[in-house]
Design a protein around this motif. Structure first.
Motif, PDB file in Angstrom:
ATOM      1  N   MET A   1     -19.141   0.985   2.191  1.00 55.62           N
ATOM      2  CA  MET A   1     -18.590   1.085   3.497  1.00 55.62           C
ATOM      3  C   MET A   1     -18.060  -0.275   3.396  1.00 55.62           C
ATOM      4  SD  MET A   1     -19.841   1.636   7.373  1.00 55.62           S
ATOM      5  CE  MET A   1     -20.056   3.567   7.091  1.00 55.62           C
ATOM      6  N   GLU A   2     -16.851  -0.567   4.295  1.00 57.56           N
ATOM      7  CA  GLU A   2     -16.415  -1.947   4.429  1.00 57.56           C
ATOM      8  C   GLU A   2     -16.756  -2.472   5.809  1.00 57.56           C
ATOM      9  OE1 GLU A   2     -11.997  -2.175   4.134  1.00 57.56           O
ATOM     10  OE2 GLU A   2     -11.894  -1.556   2.257  1.00 57.56           O
ATOM     11  N   THR A   3     -16.610  -3.536   5.759  1.00 58.93           N
ATOM     12  CA  THR A   3     -17.069  -4.482   7.107  1.00 58.93           C
ATOM     13  C   THR A   3     -15.721  -4.553   7.824  1.00 58.93           C
ATOM     14  OG1 THR A   3     -16.372  -6.640   6.178  1.00 58.93           O
ATOM     15  CG2 THR A   3     -18.806  -5.906   6.096  1.00 58.93           C
ATOM     16  N   ARG A   4     -15.879  -4.553   9.302  1.00 59.01           N
ATOM     17  CA  ARG A   4     -14.645  -4.740   9.962  1.00 59.01           C
ATOM     18  C   ARG A   4     -13.854  -5.847   9.854  1.00 59.01           C
ATOM     19  NH1 ARG A   4     -17.035  -2.774  15.884  1.00 59.01           N
ATOM     20  NH2 ARG A   4     -17.139  -0.421  15.276  1.00 59.01           N
ATOM     21  N   ALA A   5     -14.469  -7.166   9.025  1.00 66.85           N
ATOM     22  CA  ALA A   5     -13.742  -8.297   8.942  1.00 66.85           C
ATOM     23  C   ALA A   5     -12.831  -8.069   7.781  1.00 66.85           C
ATOM     24  CB  ALA A   5     -14.912  -9.303   8.620  1.00 66.85           C
ATOM     25  N   ARG A   6     -13.625  -7.335   6.553  1.00 68.66           N
ATOM     26  CA  ARG A   6     -12.672  -6.984   5.411  1.00 68.66           C
ATOM     27  C   ARG A   6     -11.600  -6.356   5.648  1.00 68.66           C
ATOM     28  NH1 ARG A   6     -12.676  -6.552  -0.329  1.00 68.66           N
ATOM     29  NH2 ARG A   6     -11.840  -4.418  -1.077  1.00 68.66           N
ATOM     30  N   THR A   7     -11.683  -5.329   6.613  1.00 66.35           N
ATOM     31  CA  THR A   7     -10.532  -4.286   7.207  1.00 66.35           C
ATOM     32  C   THR A   7      -9.674  -5.265   7.790  1.00 66.35           C
ATOM     33  OG1 THR A   7     -12.032  -2.521   7.298  1.00 66.35           O
ATOM     34  CG2 THR A   7      -9.822  -2.295   8.556  1.00 66.35           C
ATOM     35  N   LEU A   8      -9.935  -6.021   8.610  1.00 65.37           N
ATOM     36  CA  LEU A   8      -9.054  -6.865   9.241  1.00 65.37           C
ATOM     37  C   LEU A   8      -8.214  -7.841   8.497  1.00 65.37           C
ATOM     38  CD1 LEU A   8      -7.599  -7.535  12.138  1.00 65.37           C
ATOM     39  CD2 LEU A   8      -9.579  -9.220  12.487  1.00 65.37           C
ATOM     40  N   VAL A   9      -9.071  -8.466   7.570  1.00 66.58           N
ATOM     41  CA  VAL A   9      -8.098  -9.374   6.720  1.00 66.58           C
ATOM     42  C   VAL A   9      -7.345  -8.518   5.701  1.00 66.58           C
ATOM     43  CG1 VAL A   9      -8.521 -10.849   4.382  1.00 66.58           C
ATOM     44  CG2 VAL A   9     -10.092 -11.011   6.520  1.00 66.58           C
ATOM     45  N   LYS A  10      -7.556  -7.493   5.217  1.00 67.45           N
ATOM     46  CA  LYS A  10      -6.792  -6.780   4.419  1.00 67.45           C
ATOM     47  C   LYS A  10      -5.527  -6.248   5.209  1.00 67.45           C
ATOM     48  CE  LYS A  10      -8.278  -3.069   2.380  1.00 67.45           C
ATOM     49  NZ  LYS A  10      -9.280  -1.765   2.094  1.00 67.45           N
ATOM     50  N   ALA A  11      -5.605  -5.905   6.725  1.00 63.03           N
ATOM     51  CA  ALA A  11      -4.602  -5.621   7.371  1.00 63.03           C
ATOM     52  C   ALA A  11      -3.664  -6.799   7.650  1.00 63.03           C
ATOM     53  CB  ALA A  11      -5.217  -4.969   8.616  1.00 63.03           C
ATOM     54  N   LEU A  12      -4.253  -7.840   8.079  1.00 64.45           N
ATOM     55  CA  LEU A  12      -3.297  -9.127   8.352  1.00 64.45           C
ATOM     56  C   LEU A  12      -2.507  -9.469   7.064  1.00 64.45           C
ATOM     57  CD1 LEU A  12      -6.022 -11.170  10.187  1.00 64.45           C
ATOM     58  CD2 LEU A  12      -3.999  -9.798  10.966  1.00 64.45           C
ATOM     59  N   LEU A  48      -0.016  -3.107  12.044  1.00 66.06           N
ATOM     60  CA  LEU A  48      -1.071  -3.655  12.005  1.00 66.06           C
ATOM     61  C   LEU A  48      -2.185  -2.905  12.902  1.00 66.06           C
ATOM     62  CD1 LEU A  48      -3.120  -5.966  11.379  1.00 66.06           C
ATOM     63  CD2 LEU A  48      -2.456  -7.082  13.293  1.00 66.06           C
ATOM     64  N   THR A  49      -1.759  -2.543  13.969  1.00 66.86           N
ATOM     65  CA  THR A  49      -2.594  -1.747  14.936  1.00 66.86           C
ATOM     66  C   THR A  49      -2.957  -0.369  14.134  1.00 66.86           C
ATOM     67  OG1 THR A  49      -1.683  -2.769  16.757  1.00 66.86           O
ATOM     68  CG2 THR A  49      -2.822  -0.776  17.112  1.00 66.86           C
ATOM     69  N   MET A  50      -2.067   0.224  13.823  1.00 67.48           N
ATOM     70  CA  MET A  50      -2.146   1.618  13.147  1.00 67.48           C
ATOM     71  C   MET A  50      -2.966   1.447  11.984  1.00 67.48           C
ATOM     72  SD  MET A  50      -1.083   3.385  15.580  1.00 67.48           S
ATOM     73  CE  MET A  50      -1.529   4.714  14.466  1.00 67.48           C
ATOM     74  N   TYR A  51      -2.648   0.647  11.182  1.00 73.32           N
ATOM     75  CA  TYR A  51      -3.698   0.268   9.761  1.00 73.32           C
ATOM     76  C   TYR A  51      -4.911  -0.086  10.149  1.00 73.32           C
ATOM     77  CZ  TYR A  51      -4.834  -1.295   5.290  1.00 73.32           C
ATOM     78  OH  TYR A  51      -5.506  -1.629   4.052  1.00 73.32           O
ATOM     79  N   VAL A  52      -5.450  -0.829  11.175  1.00 74.81           N
ATOM     80  CA  VAL A  52      -6.713  -1.064  11.380  1.00 74.81           C
ATOM     81  C   VAL A  52      -7.630   0.256  11.807  1.00 74.81           C
ATOM     82  CG1 VAL A  52      -8.293  -2.120  12.951  1.00 74.81           C
ATOM     83  CG2 VAL A  52      -6.622  -3.519  11.951  1.00 74.81           C
ATOM     84  N   ILE A  53      -6.714   0.900  12.911  1.00 78.36           N
ATOM     85  CA  ILE A  53      -7.334   2.169  13.264  1.00 78.36           C
ATOM     86  C   ILE A  53      -7.491   3.345  12.165  1.00 78.36           C
ATOM     87  CG2 ILE A  53      -6.753   4.279  14.860  1.00 78.36           C
ATOM     88  CD1 ILE A  53      -5.272   2.358  16.456  1.00 78.36           C
ATOM     89  N   TYR A  54      -6.354   3.325  11.111  1.00 75.19           N
ATOM     90  CA  TYR A  54      -6.647   4.189   9.959  1.00 75.19           C
ATOM     91  C   TYR A  54      -7.658   3.904   9.124  1.00 75.19           C
ATOM     92  CZ  TYR A  54      -4.902   6.425   5.614  1.00 75.19           C
ATOM     93  OH  TYR A  54      -4.732   7.040   4.640  1.00 75.19           O
ATOM     94  N   GLU A  55      -7.993   2.606   8.867  1.00 76.60           N
ATOM     95  CA  GLU A  55      -8.868   2.253   7.881  1.00 76.60           C
ATOM     96  C   GLU A  55     -10.190   2.590   8.580  1.00 76.60           C
ATOM     97  OE1 GLU A  55      -9.331   0.788   4.788  1.00 76.60           O
ATOM     98  OE2 GLU A  55      -7.232   1.452   4.592  1.00 76.60           O
ATOM     99  N   ARG A  56     -10.471   2.264   9.979  1.00 75.62           N
ATOM    100  CA  ARG A  56     -11.707   2.475  10.456  1.00 75.62           C
ATOM    101  C   ARG A  56     -12.211   4.018  10.577  1.00 75.62           C
ATOM    102  NH1 ARG A  56     -14.639  -1.072   9.079  1.00 75.62           N
ATOM    103  NH2 ARG A  56     -16.119  -0.181  10.289  1.00 75.62           N
ATOM    104  N   VAL A  57     -11.229   4.707  10.713  1.00 81.50           N
ATOM    105  CA  VAL A  57     -11.443   6.254  10.542  1.00 81.50           C
ATOM    106  C   VAL A  57     -11.899   6.684   9.330  1.00 81.50           C
ATOM    107  CG1 VAL A  57     -10.272   8.473  10.776  1.00 81.50           C
ATOM    108  CG2 VAL A  57      -9.856   6.834  12.676  1.00 81.50           C
ATOM    109  N   TRP A  58     -11.297   6.096   8.221  1.00 82.58           N
ATOM    110  CA  TRP A  58     -11.373   6.522   6.948  1.00 82.58           C
ATOM    111  C   TRP A  58     -12.888   6.107   6.444  1.00 82.58           C
ATOM    112  CZ3 TRP A  58     -10.243  10.072   3.592  1.00 82.58           C
ATOM    113  CH2 TRP A  58      -9.007  11.016   3.698  1.00 82.58           C
ATOM    114  N   THR A  59     -13.383   4.984   7.075  1.00 82.27           N
ATOM    115  CA  THR A  59     -14.558   4.562   6.871  1.00 82.27           C
ATOM    116  C   THR A  59     -15.796   5.403   7.112  1.00 82.27           C
ATOM    117  OG1 THR A  59     -14.950   3.317   8.702  1.00 82.27           O
ATOM    118  CG2 THR A  59     -14.122   2.223   6.622  1.00 82.27           C
TER     119      THR A  59
END
Length: 68
Positions: A1-12, A48-59
């Motif tokens: 599982m990814e952390t929210r911080a990792r998801t956010l950095v990847k998205a940025l 950016l908004t859509m990517y973060v939502i997408y990644e969090r759903v997939w986790t």
């Protein structure tokens, strides 16, 4: 599982690449740095908004993961 911080950095990072690319494409297509830049900023904000939502759903989806 990814952390929210990792998801956010990847998205940025991904969106910074997209911002530069979209800005150049907008500049080339419109001939205007202002219009190209505005297009790039809007595209990046939405992306950016859509990517973060997408990644969090997939986790939260276990399908295709190896648990062993």
């Amino acid at each position: 599982m990814e952390t929210r911080a990792r998801t956010l950095v990847k998205a940025l990072v991904w969106n910074a690449i997209g911002l530069i690319t979209m800005g150049l494409v907008g500049l080339i297509l419109t001939g205007s740095a202002a219009v190209g830049g505005a297009m790039a900023v809007v595209n990046t904000a939405v992306g950016l908004t859509m990517y973060v939502i997408y990644e969090r759903v997939w986790t939260r989806i276990d399908w295709g993961r190896w648990h062993g």
